[in-house]
Every structure is written in C-alpha cells, then in structure tokens.
Write a protein that holds these residues in place. Structure first.
Motif, short mmCIF file in Angstrom:
data_model
loop_
_atom_site.label_atom_id
_atom_site.label_comp_id
_atom_site.label_asym_id
_atom_site.label_seq_id
_atom_site.Cartn_x
_atom_site.Cartn_y
_atom_site.Cartn_z
N GLU A 96 18.70 20.98 0.99
CA GLU A 96 17.45 20.71 1.70
C GLU A 96 16.70 19.55 1.03
N SER A 97 15.78 18.99 1.80
CA SER A 97 14.88 18.00 1.21
C SER A 97 13.52 18.13 1.87
N VAL A 98 12.52 17.60 1.19
CA VAL A 98 11.16 17.69 1.70
C VAL A 98 10.42 16.43 1.24
N THR A 99 9.56 15.94 2.11
CA THR A 99 8.82 14.71 1.79
C THR A 99 7.32 14.98 1.88
N ILE A 100 6.60 14.50 0.87
CA ILE A 100 5.14 14.62 0.89
C ILE A 100 4.52 13.26 0.59
N GLN A 101 3.25 13.15 0.92
CA GLN A 101 2.48 11.95 0.56
C GLN A 101 1.26 12.37 -0.24
N PHE A 102 0.95 11.58 -1.23
CA PHE A 102 -0.23 11.86 -2.03
C PHE A 102 -0.71 10.57 -2.68
N THR A 103 -1.87 10.65 -3.28
CA THR A 103 -2.45 9.50 -3.98
C THR A 103 -2.89 9.95 -5.37
N VAL A 104 -2.59 9.12 -6.35
CA VAL A 104 -3.11 9.37 -7.70
C VAL A 104 -4.20 8.31 -7.94
N PRO A 105 -5.44 8.72 -7.85
CA PRO A 105 -6.51 7.72 -7.87
C PRO A 105 -6.73 7.06 -9.23
N GLU A 106 -6.48 7.80 -10.30
CA GLU A 106 -6.80 7.29 -11.64
C GLU A 106 -5.54 6.91 -12.41
N LYS A 107 -5.61 5.81 -13.14
CA LYS A 107 -4.51 5.47 -14.04
C LYS A 107 -4.39 6.55 -15.11
N GLY A 108 -3.17 6.83 -15.48
CA GLY A 108 -2.98 7.84 -16.52
C GLY A 108 -1.60 8.45 -16.42
N THR A 109 -1.38 9.45 -17.27
CA THR A 109 -0.10 10.15 -17.31
C THR A 109 -0.30 11.59 -16.86
N TYR A 110 0.53 11.99 -15.91
CA TYR A 110 0.38 13.31 -15.30
C TYR A 110 1.68 14.09 -15.46
N ASP A 111 1.54 15.38 -15.67
CA ASP A 111 2.72 16.24 -15.75
C ASP A 111 3.17 16.67 -14.37
N VAL A 168 4.12 4.95 -10.81
CA VAL A 168 3.50 4.64 -9.52
C VAL A 168 2.27 3.79 -9.75
N PRO A 169 1.87 3.03 -8.75
CA PRO A 169 0.60 2.33 -8.85
C PRO A 169 -0.55 3.28 -8.53
N ALA A 170 -1.56 3.23 -9.36
CA ALA A 170 -2.73 4.08 -9.11
C ALA A 170 -3.41 3.66 -7.81
N GLY A 171 -3.88 4.62 -7.08
CA GLY A 171 -4.68 4.35 -5.90
C GLY A 171 -3.90 4.09 -4.63
N GLN A 172 -2.57 4.06 -4.72
CA GLN A 172 -1.77 3.81 -3.53
C GLN A 172 -1.17 5.09 -2.98
N THR A 197 0.81 -1.22 0.00
CA THR A 197 0.00 0.00 0.00
C THR A 197 0.84 1.26 0.00
N GLU A 198 2.12 1.12 -0.16
CA GLU A 198 2.94 2.32 -0.12
C GLU A 198 4.06 2.25 -1.14
N THR A 199 4.26 3.34 -1.84
CA THR A 199 5.35 3.45 -2.80
C THR A 199 6.20 4.64 -2.42
N THR A 200 7.50 4.46 -2.43
CA THR A 200 8.41 5.53 -2.07
C THR A 200 9.24 5.94 -3.28
N LEU A 201 9.28 7.23 -3.54
CA LEU A 201 10.03 7.78 -4.66
C LEU A 201 10.98 8.85 -4.16
N THR A 202 12.11 8.97 -4.84
CA THR A 202 13.02 10.08 -4.57
C THR A 202 13.29 10.81 -5.88
#
Ligand code: CO
Length: 170
Positions: free
Chosen positions: A136-151, A67-71, A46-51
């Motif tokens: 510096e660095s900063v970490t956020i969490q979000f969800t992309v509910p729909e499959k697709g390509t986002y800018d 990323v997996p959609a919905g996670q 249920t979690e994906t980590t990106l840098t």
C-alpha cells in the motif's frame, strides 16, 4: 515524477527565455574554454515532493528528509513489503519540536482504535499518514512553517525505536 518534470520544464523555459531575450548571452564557446551554465534560480517553487519507504524489516529507507520551510510538502509513504498492517503496519508521524519521541511512541502504541495516532496527542503532531500494510501507499500534504529539525516516526507499537528520522526544514 510530475513535479520533477514541471521543474525541468520551467528550467528549460527559463533558459530559453534568457537566451531569447539576452542578445549576446549564452553563446557557443569557441575558445576552447568550458563554460559552466548557471543554474537558474527556481522562480517561486512552491511544492516539494518526497517519497519514504517502509519495508517488512521494520525500516524506513531514509533517516533524514530535507525540505524548504514554508512550502507545501507532498509526501508519499510506500510500504514495499507484503506483510499485513496488523503485523507490520507503517505510518509517518511528524512531531512538533520539543515533543519527546519515546514518550509519544509509548502513548501511541496503546491507541489501537486510532491507528496509533491518539487524538490526545494531536497538539504534538504536525502531520501524519494513516497506517498502511504491505503493497500500500498513502500521500499527504503538509507545511513546516519554521526552519528547524523535526522528529518523525512510525508509531506502530515497537517501531519508533528503529523507524524514526529527522526532517530538516531550511
Ligand atoms: Co512501522
């Protein structure tokens, strides 16, 4: 990384479980044929980590993120340079589908007091980080509910022409 370790631990635990309760499965090959262990299907990951890194040359280190959609996505933006955020500031802004990246970048560039993510454009933004400078660095969490390509882009003035990429939810 924490999540990598967790996934490994789960994989090991799962493999152990399979071999422990499977009776005659997972036996050692003696015929000389190579057996290929099947990769266990990740159980409800249920979690994906990106840098994503930005540098003093006004570049992101990745132009594509998958990323997996919905996670839940945990994204860390790291500024690997040394320049101040007022000179070489970076952020990560993920846009909703259909949002014109150039038009957004132009509007964002004038929103100095809002760290270049104007509230007037919030309907076009899925997620964003704050603006950071070198080291510096900063970490956020979000969800992309729909499959697709986002800018995605860095909305610091002038950066979106180079600092941009595609996030692919699948
Ligand atoms: Co930037």
């Amino acid at each position: 990384m924490k999540s990598t370790f967790n996934i490994s631990a789960i994989a090991i635990a799962l493999a152990f479980t399979i071999s422990a309760c499977g009776g005659n499965t997972q036996t050692v090959e003696t015929s000389g044929e190579t057996s290929i262990a099947e990769t266990p299907v990740s159980p409800a990951a249920t979690e994906t980590t990106l840098t994503l890194e930005g540098n003093d040359q006004m570049q992101f280190d990745k132009t594509e993120l998958r990323v997996p959609a919905g996670q839940t996505i945990t994204l860390t933006l790291k500024h690997t340079g040394t320049m101040d955020k007022n000179v070489m500031g970076h952020n990560f802004v993920l846009l909703k589908p259909g949002t014109d990246l150039v038009a957004f970048g132009q509007k964002a560039a004038s929103a100095v007091v809002e760290d270049y993510v104007p509230a007037s454009e919030s309907a076009n933004v899925i997620a964003h980080t704050k603006l950071i400078g070198g080291g510096e660095s900063v970490t956020i969490q979000f969800t992309v509910p729909e499959k697709g390509t986002y800018d995605y882009l860095c909305s610091f003035p002038g950066h979106y022409a180079i600092m941009k990429g595609k996030l692919i939810a699948e």
